[in-house]
Scaffold this motif. Structure first.
Motif, PDB file in Angstrom:
ATOM      1  N   TYR A 285       0.809  -1.313   0.062  1.00  0.00           N
ATOM      2  CA  TYR A 285      -0.135   0.061  -0.026  1.00  0.00           C
ATOM      3  C   TYR A 285       0.789   1.417  -0.123  1.00  0.00           C
ATOM      4  CZ  TYR A 285      -4.788  -2.022   0.476  1.00  0.00           C
ATOM      5  OH  TYR A 285      -5.974  -2.685   0.495  1.00  0.00           O
ATOM      6  N   ASP A 286       1.943   1.114   0.966  1.00  0.00           N
ATOM      7  CA  ASP A 286       2.791   2.487   0.802  1.00  0.00           C
ATOM      8  C   ASP A 286       4.215   1.901   1.338  1.00  0.00           C
ATOM      9  OD1 ASP A 286       2.541   2.726   3.635  1.00  0.00           O
ATOM     10  OD2 ASP A 286       0.750   4.210   3.408  1.00  0.00           O
ATOM     11  N   ILE A 287       5.130   2.864   1.396  1.00  0.00           N
ATOM     12  CA  ILE A 287       6.471   2.549   1.861  1.00  0.00           C
ATOM     13  C   ILE A 287       7.258   3.657   1.996  1.00  0.00           C
ATOM     14  CG2 ILE A 287       7.431   2.264  -0.596  1.00  0.00           C
ATOM     15  CD1 ILE A 287       9.170   0.038   0.680  1.00  0.00           C
ATOM     16  N   LYS A 288       8.097   3.780   3.007  1.00  0.00           N
ATOM     17  CA  LYS A 288       8.928   5.128   3.272  1.00  0.00           C
ATOM     18  C   LYS A 288      10.509   4.564   2.944  1.00  0.00           C
ATOM     19  CE  LYS A 288       8.977   4.966   8.398  1.00  0.00           C
ATOM     20  NZ  LYS A 288       8.437   5.493   9.750  1.00  0.00           N
ATOM     21  N   PHE A 289      11.164   5.568   2.668  1.00  0.00           N
ATOM     22  CA  PHE A 289      12.495   5.383   2.251  1.00  0.00           C
ATOM     23  C   PHE A 289      13.405   6.668   2.957  1.00  0.00           C
ATOM     24  CE2 PHE A 289      10.652   3.617  -1.630  1.00  0.00           C
ATOM     25  CZ  PHE A 289      11.124   2.216  -1.375  1.00  0.00           C
ATOM     26  N   GLU A 290      14.528   6.648   2.910  1.00  0.00           N
ATOM     27  CA  GLU A 290      15.649   7.757   3.288  1.00  0.00           C
ATOM     28  C   GLU A 290      16.452   7.777   2.360  1.00  0.00           C
ATOM     29  OE1 GLU A 290      16.944   8.521   7.202  1.00  0.00           O
ATOM     30  OE2 GLU A 290      15.355   7.372   8.157  1.00  0.00           O
ATOM     31  N   PHE A 291      16.716   8.891   1.823  1.00  0.00           N
ATOM     32  CA  PHE A 291      17.784   9.150   0.998  1.00  0.00           C
ATOM     33  C   PHE A 291      18.969  10.140   1.483  1.00  0.00           C
ATOM     34  CE2 PHE A 291      14.341   7.903  -1.702  1.00  0.00           C
ATOM     35  CZ  PHE A 291      14.883   7.125  -2.765  1.00  0.00           C
TER      36      PHE A 291
END
Length: 228
Positions: A181-187
């Motif tokens: 459904y959704d996902i979070k990342f860090e860059f």
């Protein structure tokens, strides 16, 4: 090795070769002894969590690397639950990038007047500043550029990379009967200003459903490796 940062779920050490070592811990964020990836403090310890988070991160980092997308991943040591990574600077004081395939969570709370719960979204990307006291405020592209947090090119690169990475994760989960459904990342960015994916890719960073039912992060990890 020199300890340079003690995190909630990982410690960071400086290596002699200029890279860094992430030591995954079994500490989990939560409240009153209940695991909750959305909480901002350590609430409990679950044996083996560090191991499964590292294993999932290795699996996806290698897939992403094979797709030609730049990450900080170098190698990993499962026996010691560590991952060697390239040095990278974070944007501002920390930024989270979320990609949404379905209207749920905070997105639905904000825009429920305009969309139904669980409606499809076209790989919608949004960014929030990491700030517990201010509730991780949402920030627009214009805001990020105006505040000097990143350049327009860096923003556009992150958005494009986020969509590609999310599709890689979603396609893999779908093969196992799981829907992202959704996902979070860090860059972060290297000394040349080039963007790269950093941190981890673990079950606590994604919202996944199976047969219309939400799968909690611990169960998701078990299902993920059971199906492999």
């Amino acid at each position: 090795m020199e300890l340079v940062y003690t995190g909630k779920t990982k410690n960071v050490f400086a290596l002699d070769n200029g890279n860094y070592l992430l030591k995954f811990k079994d500490d989990c964020t939560g409240k009153d002894g209940v695991f909750d990836p959305g909480e901002n403090s350590v609430g409990l310890t679950i044996e083996g969590v560090g191991d499964v988070n590292l294993r999932m991160s290795i699996y996806f980092f290698e897939k992403i690397k094979a797709a030609g997308i730049k990450t900080h991943y170098v190698n990993a040591d499962l026996e010691n639950t560590t991952m060697e990574v390239l040095p990278a600077k974070v944007f501002g004081k920390g930024l989270e990038v979320i990609c949404r395939h379905k209207a749920v969570g905070s997105f639905y709370k904000r825009y429920s007047d305009y969309i139904e719960l669980g409606a499809d979204l076209p790989a919608y990307v949004e960014m929030t500043f990491k700030n517990d006291a201010k509730g991780d405020p949402l920030v627009t592209k214009d805001g990020i550029v105006t505040l000097g947090v990143m350049t327009e090119k860096q923003y556009d690169d992150i958005k494009e990379m986020t969509k590609k990475i999310t599709q890689i994760v979603a396609d893999d989960l779908l093969e196992k009967g799981l829907v992202l459904y959704d996902i979070k990342f860090e860059f972060g960015y290297d000394k040349n200003g080039d963007v790269m994916l950093i941190d981890e890719i673990a079950s606590g960073n994604m919202r996944v459903y199976k047969d219309g039912e939400y799968i909690d992060p611990m169960t998701l990890s078990e299902l993920f490796f059971k199906e492999k």
